[in-house]
Design an enzyme around this catalytic site. Structure first.
Site, PDB file in Angstrom:
ATOM      1  N   VAL A 211       3.882   1.393   2.463  1.00  0.00           N
ATOM      2  CA  VAL A 211       3.852   0.391   3.397  1.00  0.00           C
ATOM      3  C   VAL A 211       4.122  -0.925   2.698  1.00  0.00           C
ATOM      4  O   VAL A 211       4.023  -1.404   1.582  1.00  0.00           O
ATOM      5  CB  VAL A 211       2.379   0.115   3.880  1.00  0.00           C
ATOM      6  CG1 VAL A 211       2.387  -1.082   5.030  1.00  0.00           C
ATOM      7  CG2 VAL A 211       1.942   1.414   4.344  1.00  0.00           C
TER       8      VAL A 211
ATOM      9  N   SER B  63       1.628   9.714   3.071  1.00  0.00           N
ATOM     10  CA  SER B  63       2.420   9.711   4.094  1.00  0.00           C
ATOM     11  C   SER B  63       3.648   8.701   4.072  1.00  0.00           C
ATOM     12  O   SER B  63       4.591   9.084   4.771  1.00  0.00           O
ATOM     13  CB  SER B  63       2.037   9.510   5.511  1.00  0.00           C
ATOM     14  OG  SER B  63       1.260   8.332   5.522  1.00  0.00           O
ATOM     15  N   GLY B  64       3.499   7.944   3.112  1.00  0.00           N
ATOM     16  CA  GLY B  64       4.670   6.951   2.637  1.00  0.00           C
ATOM     17  C   GLY B  64       4.223   5.638   2.054  1.00  0.00           C
ATOM     18  O   GLY B  64       2.979   5.497   1.784  1.00  0.00           O
TER      19      GLY B  64
ATOM     20  N   LYS C 239       6.035   0.821   7.632  1.00  0.00           N
ATOM     21  CA  LYS C 239       5.774   2.076   6.652  1.00  0.00           C
ATOM     22  C   LYS C 239       6.948   2.917   6.717  1.00  0.00           C
ATOM     23  O   LYS C 239       7.303   3.448   7.856  1.00  0.00           O
ATOM     24  CB  LYS C 239       4.498   2.760   7.473  1.00  0.00           C
ATOM     25  CG  LYS C 239       4.110   3.709   6.762  1.00  0.00           C
ATOM     26  CD  LYS C 239       2.748   4.144   6.804  1.00  0.00           C
ATOM     27  CE  LYS C 239       2.116   5.277   6.027  1.00  0.00           C
ATOM     28  NZ  LYS C 239       0.594   5.476   6.107  1.00  0.00           N
TER      29      LYS C 239
ATOM     30  N   GLY D  35       0.982  -1.138   0.023  1.00  0.00           N
ATOM     31  CA  GLY D  35      -0.052  -0.011  -0.253  1.00  0.00           C
ATOM     32  C   GLY D  35       0.870   1.231   0.180  1.00  0.00           C
ATOM     33  O   GLY D  35       2.332   1.239   0.385  1.00  0.00           O
ATOM     34  N   ARG D  36       0.189   2.136  -0.530  1.00  0.00           N
ATOM     35  CA  ARG D  36       1.069   3.531  -0.342  1.00  0.00           C
ATOM     36  C   ARG D  36       0.190   4.923  -0.311  1.00  0.00           C
ATOM     37  O   ARG D  36      -1.355   4.493  -0.599  1.00  0.00           O
ATOM     38  CB  ARG D  36       1.835   3.920  -1.694  1.00  0.00           C
ATOM     39  CG  ARG D  36       1.158   4.048  -2.975  1.00  0.00           C
ATOM     40  CD  ARG D  36       2.161   4.371  -4.068  1.00  0.00           C
ATOM     41  NE  ARG D  36       3.098   3.494  -4.132  1.00  0.00           N
ATOM     42  CZ  ARG D  36       4.697   4.164  -4.172  1.00  0.00           C
ATOM     43  NH1 ARG D  36       4.755   5.207  -4.019  1.00  0.00           N
ATOM     44  NH2 ARG D  36       5.539   3.174  -4.370  1.00  0.00           N
ATOM     45  N   GLY D  37       0.398   5.795   0.418  1.00  0.00           N
ATOM     46  CA  GLY D  37      -0.346   6.787   0.629  1.00  0.00           C
ATOM     47  C   GLY D  37       0.170   8.527   0.485  1.00  0.00           C
ATOM     48  O   GLY D  37       1.472   8.259   0.315  1.00  0.00           O
TER      49      GLY D  37
ATOM     50  N   ASP E 159      -7.801  12.072   9.209  1.00  0.00           N
ATOM     51  CA  ASP E 159      -7.739  11.569   7.842  1.00  0.00           C
ATOM     52  C   ASP E 159      -8.586  10.169   7.890  1.00  0.00           C
ATOM     53  O   ASP E 159      -8.056   9.261   7.334  1.00  0.00           O
ATOM     54  CB  ASP E 159      -6.323  11.274   7.285  1.00  0.00           C
ATOM     55  CG  ASP E 159      -6.564  10.928   5.953  1.00  0.00           C
ATOM     56  OD1 ASP E 159      -7.430  11.339   5.038  1.00  0.00           O
ATOM     57  OD2 ASP E 159      -5.475  10.485   5.213  1.00  0.00           O
TER      58      ASP E 159
END
Length: 845
Positions: free
Chosen positions: A568, A565-566, A582, A561-563, A679
């Protein structure tokens, strides 16, 4: 002549200035508290202390030994406490309502003249504690002042000086000289955040002063020695006085004949002392060195921490070597990887897939005992007879057998296990006969194919510079009566080995400490076995090296995963734990700020919050290590479930709504650091193997004040579609932004698709905004027609849902999405509403 006079004058002036500077410096050093100028020893009626003034507005005892006021637990959490002002660590000796701290804004302590004299209020004006005047006081008694005495006693007095209430009558975890503990009173241990722990020091039902472990599921006395009778412990029972105290010289005495003395008894009666029931359950008497401001232990109840109950939890064994190390019994694994007090759980079932009992065997654990919980006890039994009794009793999980008298103790629970050389008896653990225990795991008891006990022990003694001694294996064979000569030989070598090992160990530790001491090469160090129990139980959060995480993630290849903030990654650590790693991006905080914020997050624990195991802070790397959640995010399951084959039934959706609400309510109201997520969205809700929701990324936003007026608020933003109007309007940010986002999640949870994909007024492909959806939902609900069901519910449910619960979720969603934040409910209220509707649940899938 004038030149000479002017020179002399300048010299005299210079000398006077130097003397003045020295005097000011000496006075500043002699001040017991940095804000002594603003301190006072009493609080008059009608006066108050504000939490914002905690650094300057304190009560100070006349001799400057004790301070009283708002005590900083963490940046946003305070308690009203009394502490040693002269000690370097400001040891807290009393706190008001430890289980309910207050916030760093608008909290206040005020002295009223009424029966509830001292009143402590939180940020919202809620009364969290008051000092109710004693019932023995006259009806007309009026509180005139609250005074902090040189003894450390905080007293509420009337105009004549009569005591109406005093802190000495309400001990927390510490007893001061002349302070008495009586029947009905108890000292209760504290954790690092000053909340009450599991240990207490009080008079038992037999009127005997005792140390008691109570985790609300089991309770047991562990001091005085519970194996001895009261007369063997030199105690008196059923004494009617029930009172204990210690004096300034360090002598402790009790009406039940309990007595002990400080090691520095009577050397100096002016020594400041305190008797504290520490976090690890050990009772210690401390003496203060007022020159250095440090404490030294002058007496303690236990030199062997393994004797203290509850150190390692159920189904675990405490190894004393000489530092306490916890291990799981064979066939058991840790229930909570970061918390030994939760003990271990079985890795096997007692019955097979058909429900039939499995064949069992007994695994010997020499020199091991589990406290109490005996099903029965017998003497003059052979080992085989004792084993047969345990095998035939379904509730028996272990039995202890002592040679000689043939003592047999079958037990239904393995609690407070302990082992060390010389401990009489052998514990025999009942496990499935086909349980494979050949593989050796560090920190776990094992058994070989012959049934002989093998303990894999990892030394956990903190040496100089944080080094630990290497791992070693201890092979202990069971000596049966038929092989007595062989057994004697084995034990002879066993004890010889232990003796040699401990001699070598003492030499290594002594040499290491010398090497790292001032006489050696490096800094001084201390090896303290009595601190190990505390460190073992409270160390829930660890630092990982970058190399360790790089290895566990195969050089950060398994991205899950990614978003914003960084990114994973999935990883497997050396202890075989699967984790989510993360790697944060664009972290601008300093190293100190980063560590401070993470230490707060590491203390947070709730079943609906993703647990953080630790972090990596090396160079430019800022990495967080979380528990791995099997089924990924709610967004993946809910929005991509049509293609992935995963589907959430109504019961699961309602449980997710309730679990997320509970997690947010905990962050907003219950945990010591009131946290706003900022969030909240389906991507940040993970689902475990049972589809139980767990909120993640709750600590990545700034830890906020409740009024949202933090200076860094401008850089914190949510995700489009889930952001409350306050973000755009530049209004103060509160926990109500999470309530708004939760409302959006509720709508998507019911409908099974993102709001942006909803169809309004028959138009497809329209990116609907939240206000349009809310308007449509309100009109459907107000129509009181069943037709709204087909429009608002996920068609994949095929009508299989609870109508009352569905309507409640829609109503809650609408109230959460109010533009005026003051009209939105709290998460605590939402949890209450959902729980009340939970009984309406049906078995929908």
């Amino acid at each position: 002549m004038s030149t000479s006079c002017s020179g002399a004058l300048r010299a005299a002036t210079t000398k006077a200035l130097l003397l003045l500077v020295v005097a000011v410096f000496v006075v500043s050093l002699s001040r017991p508290f940095p804000c002594a100028a603003a301190a006072r020893d009493s609080l008059l009626r009608g006066a108050s202390i504000a939490v914002e003034d905690h650094a300057t507005d304190v009560l100070l005892s006349p001799d400057g030994t004790f301070g009283c006021g708002f005590y900083v637990v963490s940046p946003t959490v305070f308690t009203f406490s009394v502490w040693f002002a002269r000690a370097a660590d400001r040891a807290v000796v009393w706190s008001a309502n430890r289980g309910r701290p207050v916030h760093s804004k608008r909290s206040r302590l005020k002295l009223n003249g009424r029966r509830r004299a001292l009143v402590l209020t939180d940020y919202d004006g809620e009364v969290v504690w008051n000092s109710t005047v004693s019932a023995n006081a006259t009806a007309t008694a009026t509180a005139a002042r609250a005074r902090l005495h040189d003894s450390g006693n905080l007293a509420v007095e009337d105009a004549s000086g009569n005591v109406l209430w005093q802190s000495f009558d309400h001990p927390t975890d510490t007893l001061l000289p002349t302070q008495r503990i009586a029947a009905g009173e108890a000292m209760v241990s504290s954790d690092k955040l000053l909340a009450a722990g599991f240990y207490s020091f009080r008079f038992s039902d037999y009127a005997m002063l005792s140390l008691v472990y109570d985790n609300h599921e089991m309770s047991s006395i562990y001091w005085p020695n519970p194996y001895y009778s009261y007369w063997q412990n030199s105690r008196k029972i059923y004494n009617f006085t029930r009172e204990a105290f210690f004096d300034a010289s360090g002598h402790f005495s009790s009406s039940d004949n309990a007595t002990f003395d400080a090691s520095d008894l009577a050397k100096n009666v002016a020594v400041r002392r305190r008797l504290t029931l520490d976090t690890d359950g050990n009772l210690r008497l401390y003496s203060l060195d007022e020159v250095t401001g440090t404490w030294s232990v002058s007496w303690m109840a236990f030199s062997n921490p393994c004797i203290i109950h509850g150190v390692c939890g159920a189904n675990a064994v405490c190894l004393y070597s000489p530092a306490p190390v916890c291990v799981c019994a064979p066939g058991y694994a840790r229930a909570e990887p970061s918390d030994w007090s939760r003990g271990c759980r079985p890795t096997f079932n007692s019955s097979d897939d058909g429900g039939r009992p499995r064949a069992m065997k007994m695994v010997p654990l020499p020199h091991t005992d589990f406290w109490g919980f005996d099903i029965n006890s017998s003497e003059n039994l052979s080992l085989d007879e004792c084993s047969t009794r345990c095998m035939s009793e379904p509730s028996c999980v272990v039995f202890q057998y002592k040679q000689g008298k043939g003592e047999c103790y079958p037990k239904s629970l393995m609690f407070n296990g302990r082992t060390f050389p010389g401990l009489p008896g052998t514990a025999y653990l009942k496990v499935p006969a086909d349980l494979d225990m050949l593989e050796i795991h560090i920190h776990q008891w094992q058994a070989d194919s012959d049934g002989h006990g093998i303990a894999a022990i990892q030394e956990d003694i903190v040496g100089c510079g944080g080094m630990s001694s290497p791992e070693f294996l201890l092979n202990v064979s069971n000596a049966s009566s038929s092989k007595s000569n062989q057994g004697k030989s084995i034990w002879f070598y066993f004890y010889g080995f232990l003796t040699a090992f401990f001699v070598i160990e003492v030499f290594v530790i002594a040499f290491g400490c010398w090497l790292f001491s001032n006489k050696g090469v490096f800094k001084p160090c201390q090896v303290s076995a009595l601190d190990e129990g505390y460190r073992m139980v409270t160390n829930h959060f660890r630092t990982y090296s970058y190399a360790e995480l790089q290895k566990g993630t195969r050089k950060f290849q398994s991205e899950i995963g990614r978003g914003g903030s960084g990114v994973v990654y999935k990883g497997v650590l050396d202890d075989e734990r699967t984790v989510a790693v993360k790697v944060l991006q664009d972290v601008k905080q300093s190293e100190d700020v980063f560590q401070a914020e993470l230490s707060v997050i590491g203390r947070i624990y709730h079943m609906n919050l993703v647990r953080m195991w630790g972090f990596c802070l090396e160079g430019i790397h800022r990495i967080l290590v979380y528990e791995y959640i099997e089924n990924g995010s709610l967004a993946k399951v809910l929005f991509q479930g049509r293609n992935s084959g995963m589907f959430l039934g109504w019961k699961q959706r309602f449980n997710i709504a309730l679990g997320v609400a509970k997690g947010l309510a905990y962050l907003h109201n219950e945990c010591l650091e009131w946290i706003i997520h900022c969030d909240m969205k389906p991507e940040n809700i993970l689902l475990d193997e049972d589809m139980e929701p767990k909120i993640t990324d709750f600590g990545l936003s700034k830890l906020l004040n409740r009024d949202g007026s933090g200076p860094d608020m401008s850089r914190i933003r949510g995700t489009r579609g889930y952001m409350a109007p306050e973000w755009v309007s530049s209004l103060p940010i509160t926990e109500k932004v999470d309530v708004y986002s939760y409302g959006v999640v509720l709508l998507e949870l019911v409908k099974g698709m993102r709001i942006s994909d909803w169809v309004l007024d028959g138009k497809e492909g329209l990116e609907a905004d939240v206000r349009s959806v809310v308007k449509m939902v309100v009109s459907k609900l107000e129509s009181n027609m069943e037709s709204w069901v087909a429009d608002l519910m996920d068609d994949r449910l095929h009508g299989e849902f609870n109508h009352l619960q569905a309507r409640l979720l829609m109503q809650l969603a609408v109230s959460c999405l109010e533009e005026d934040k003051n009209k939105r409910p709290t998460m605590k209220y939402i949890v209450q509403m959902l729980i009340s509707a939970e009984d309406e649940a049906h078995a929908f899938t």
